[in-house]
Design a protein around this motif. Structure first.
Motif, PDB file in Angstrom:
ATOM      1  N   ARG A  21       0.589  -1.373  -0.319  1.00 45.63           N
ATOM      2  CA  ARG A  21       0.322   0.015   0.641  1.00 45.63           C
ATOM      3  C   ARG A  21       0.722   0.856   0.184  1.00 45.63           C
ATOM      4  O   ARG A  21       2.135   1.092   0.456  1.00 45.63           O
ATOM      5  CB  ARG A  21      -0.987  -0.066   1.358  1.00 45.63           C
ATOM      6  N   VAL A  22      -0.237   2.784   0.193  1.00 47.99           N
ATOM      7  CA  VAL A  22       0.875   3.883  -0.053  1.00 47.99           C
ATOM      8  C   VAL A  22       0.052   4.877   0.154  1.00 47.99           C
ATOM      9  O   VAL A  22      -0.781   4.306   0.063  1.00 47.99           O
ATOM     10  CB  VAL A  22       1.691   4.026  -2.001  1.00 47.99           C
ATOM     11  N   THR A  23       0.417   5.939   0.499  1.00 49.28           N
ATOM     12  CA  THR A  23      -0.183   7.310   0.639  1.00 49.28           C
ATOM     13  C   THR A  23       0.752   8.093   0.321  1.00 49.28           C
ATOM     14  O   THR A  23       1.636   8.288   0.027  1.00 49.28           O
ATOM     15  CB  THR A  23       0.035   6.907   2.166  1.00 49.28           C
ATOM     16  N   SER A  24       0.404   9.385   0.928  1.00 44.76           N
ATOM     17  CA  SER A  24       0.733  10.392   0.877  1.00 44.76           C
ATOM     18  C   SER A  24       1.177  11.104   1.964  1.00 44.76           C
ATOM     19  O   SER A  24       0.556  11.432   2.344  1.00 44.76           O
ATOM     20  CB  SER A  24      -0.070  11.578  -0.441  1.00 44.76           C
ATOM     21  N   TYR A  25       2.245  12.621   1.414  1.00 47.64           N
ATOM     22  CA  TYR A  25       2.680  13.202   2.145  1.00 47.64           C
ATOM     23  C   TYR A  25       1.360  14.083   2.989  1.00 47.64           C
ATOM     24  O   TYR A  25       1.254  14.018   3.972  1.00 47.64           O
ATOM     25  CB  TYR A  25       4.037  14.097   1.762  1.00 47.64           C
ATOM     26  N   GLY A  26       1.055  14.703   2.121  1.00 47.12           N
ATOM     27  CA  GLY A  26      -0.900  15.187   2.440  1.00 47.12           C
ATOM     28  C   GLY A  26      -1.506  14.384   3.078  1.00 47.12           C
ATOM     29  O   GLY A  26      -2.080  14.991   4.018  1.00 47.12           O
ATOM     30  N   ALA A  27      -1.761  13.387   3.221  1.00 47.80           N
ATOM     31  CA  ALA A  27      -2.615  12.578   4.025  1.00 47.80           C
ATOM     32  C   ALA A  27      -2.199  12.181   5.394  1.00 47.80           C
ATOM     33  O   ALA A  27      -2.371  12.497   6.347  1.00 47.80           O
ATOM     34  CB  ALA A  27      -2.189  11.538   3.826  1.00 47.80           C
ATOM     35  N   ILE A  28      -0.765  11.957   5.399  1.00 54.85           N
ATOM     36  CA  ILE A  28      -0.038  12.113   6.775  1.00 54.85           C
ATOM     37  C   ILE A  28      -0.155  13.168   7.851  1.00 54.85           C
ATOM     38  O   ILE A  28      -0.474  13.083   8.330  1.00 54.85           O
ATOM     39  CB  ILE A  28       1.208  11.519   6.539  1.00 54.85           C
ATOM     40  N   ALA A  29      -0.263  14.299   7.109  1.00 50.67           N
ATOM     41  CA  ALA A  29       0.245  15.717   7.227  1.00 50.67           C
ATOM     42  C   ALA A  29      -0.888  16.092   7.871  1.00 50.67           C
ATOM     43  O   ALA A  29      -0.642  16.531   9.220  1.00 50.67           O
ATOM     44  CB  ALA A  29       0.734  16.799   6.605  1.00 50.67           C
ATOM     45  N   LYS A  30      -2.379  15.701   6.954  1.00 53.61           N
ATOM     46  CA  LYS A  30      -3.332  15.887   7.514  1.00 53.61           C
ATOM     47  C   LYS A  30      -4.215  14.903   8.883  1.00 53.61           C
ATOM     48  O   LYS A  30      -4.239  15.687   9.710  1.00 53.61           O
ATOM     49  CB  LYS A  30      -4.593  15.413   6.279  1.00 53.61           C
ATOM     50  N   TYR A  31      -3.313  14.075   8.508  1.00 53.21           N
ATOM     51  CA  TYR A  31      -4.051  13.025   9.912  1.00 53.21           C
ATOM     52  C   TYR A  31      -3.183  13.764  11.226  1.00 53.21           C
ATOM     53  O   TYR A  31      -3.770  13.542  12.471  1.00 53.21           O
ATOM     54  CB  TYR A  31      -3.533  11.637   9.462  1.00 53.21           C
ATOM     55  N   LEU A  32      -2.178  13.871  11.456  1.00 52.17           N
ATOM     56  CA  LEU A  32      -1.714  14.759  11.707  1.00 52.17           C
ATOM     57  C   LEU A  32      -2.247  15.942  12.339  1.00 52.17           C
ATOM     58  O   LEU A  32      -1.696  16.735  13.300  1.00 52.17           O
ATOM     59  CB  LEU A  32       0.068  14.638  11.721  1.00 52.17           C
ATOM     60  N   LEU A  65       3.092   9.880  -7.500  1.00 54.36           N
ATOM     61  CA  LEU A  65       4.097  10.168  -8.149  1.00 54.36           C
ATOM     62  C   LEU A  65       5.670  10.023  -7.393  1.00 54.36           C
ATOM     63  O   LEU A  65       4.980   9.733  -6.040  1.00 54.36           O
ATOM     64  CB  LEU A  65       4.744  11.817  -8.945  1.00 54.36           C
ATOM     65  N   LEU A  66       6.699   9.455  -7.923  1.00 55.89           N
ATOM     66  CA  LEU A  66       7.845   8.571  -6.737  1.00 55.89           C
ATOM     67  C   LEU A  66       8.890   9.893  -6.829  1.00 55.89           C
ATOM     68  O   LEU A  66       9.415  10.078  -7.112  1.00 55.89           O
ATOM     69  CB  LEU A  66       8.209   7.833  -7.096  1.00 55.89           C
ATOM     70  N   GLN A  93       5.024   6.663 -12.057  1.00 55.12           N
ATOM     71  CA  GLN A  93       4.013   6.642 -11.151  1.00 55.12           C
ATOM     72  C   GLN A  93       3.446   5.354 -11.021  1.00 55.12           C
ATOM     73  O   GLN A  93       3.543   4.233 -11.365  1.00 55.12           O
ATOM     74  CB  GLN A  93       3.424   7.620 -12.281  1.00 55.12           C
ATOM     75  N   VAL A  94       2.987   5.691  -9.834  1.00 55.91           N
ATOM     76  CA  VAL A  94       2.008   4.299  -8.981  1.00 55.91           C
ATOM     77  C   VAL A  94       0.639   3.825 -10.067  1.00 55.91           C
ATOM     78  O   VAL A  94      -0.277   5.070 -10.044  1.00 55.91           O
ATOM     79  CB  VAL A  94       1.035   4.274  -7.499  1.00 55.91           C
TER      80      VAL A  94
END
Length: 110
Positions: A21-32, A65-66, A93-94
Motif C-alpha cells: 500500500r502507499v499513501t501521500s505526504y498530505g494524507a499523513i500531514a492531514k492525519y496529524l 508520483l515517486l 508513478q503508481v
DNA sequence: TGCGTGACCACGG
DNA sequence: CCCGTGGCCACGC
C-alpha cells in the motif's frame, strides 16, 4: 502533544502503512492535523531513508508520483521496493494509485 | 537572526 | 492537465 514529536508521529504513521500500500505526504500531514505542512513530512522522510523501521518508499505525492526516489540510495531503489511488494510502477508513478492508496484518516479513523 | 530552499498541497485562471 | 501564487514548517548557511 509535544511539538517535538512531529517527526516521531510521521514515522509512526509511516510504519503503519501495510505492505503493498502507499499513501501521500498530505494524507499523513492531514492525519496529524497539519495539512498545510506536507512539506515537513517530506523532510521527515528524508531522515527516514536511513531508518530501516520506516518504509519511506510507501510515501509518494498526491498523484502517486515517486518524487522522492531521487533521495534514496539509488534512484531506482524506491520503485524496486514497491514492485517487490506488488505495487506496479509506470513512468515513476503508481499504477491504480487510488486502489493502492492507504488513507490513515480512513483506515485508522480520526 | 534572517533568508532561501524543499520528497507538498490547495486554489484560481 | 498546465501554470502561477500563497502558505506551511524545518533546516542550512
Amino acid at each position: 502533544m509535544d511539538k517535538d514529536s512531529f517527526f516521531q508521529d510521521v514515522y509512526e504513521v509511516a510504519r503503519l502503512i501495510p505492505r503493498g500500500r502507499v499513501t501521500s505526504y498530505g494524507a499523513i500531514a492531514k492525519y496529524l492535523g497539519v495539512a498545510r505542512s506536507a512539506r515537513v513530512v517530506g523532510w521527515a522522510m528524508n531522515g527516514a531513508v536511513t531508518n530501516q523501521e520506516v518504509p519511506a518508499h510507501r510515501v509518494v505525492n498526491r498523484v502517486g508520483l515517486l518524487t522522492g526516489k531521487n533521495h534514496f540510495a539509488t534512484p531506482t531503489l524506491m520503485q524496486e521496493l514497491l514492485e517487490a511488494e506488488g505495487v506496479e510502477i509506470r513512468a515513476d508513478q503508481v499504477v491504480n494509485f487510488d486502489k493502492h492508496f492507504w488513507d490513515p484518516i480512513v483506515e485508522l479513523g480520526l
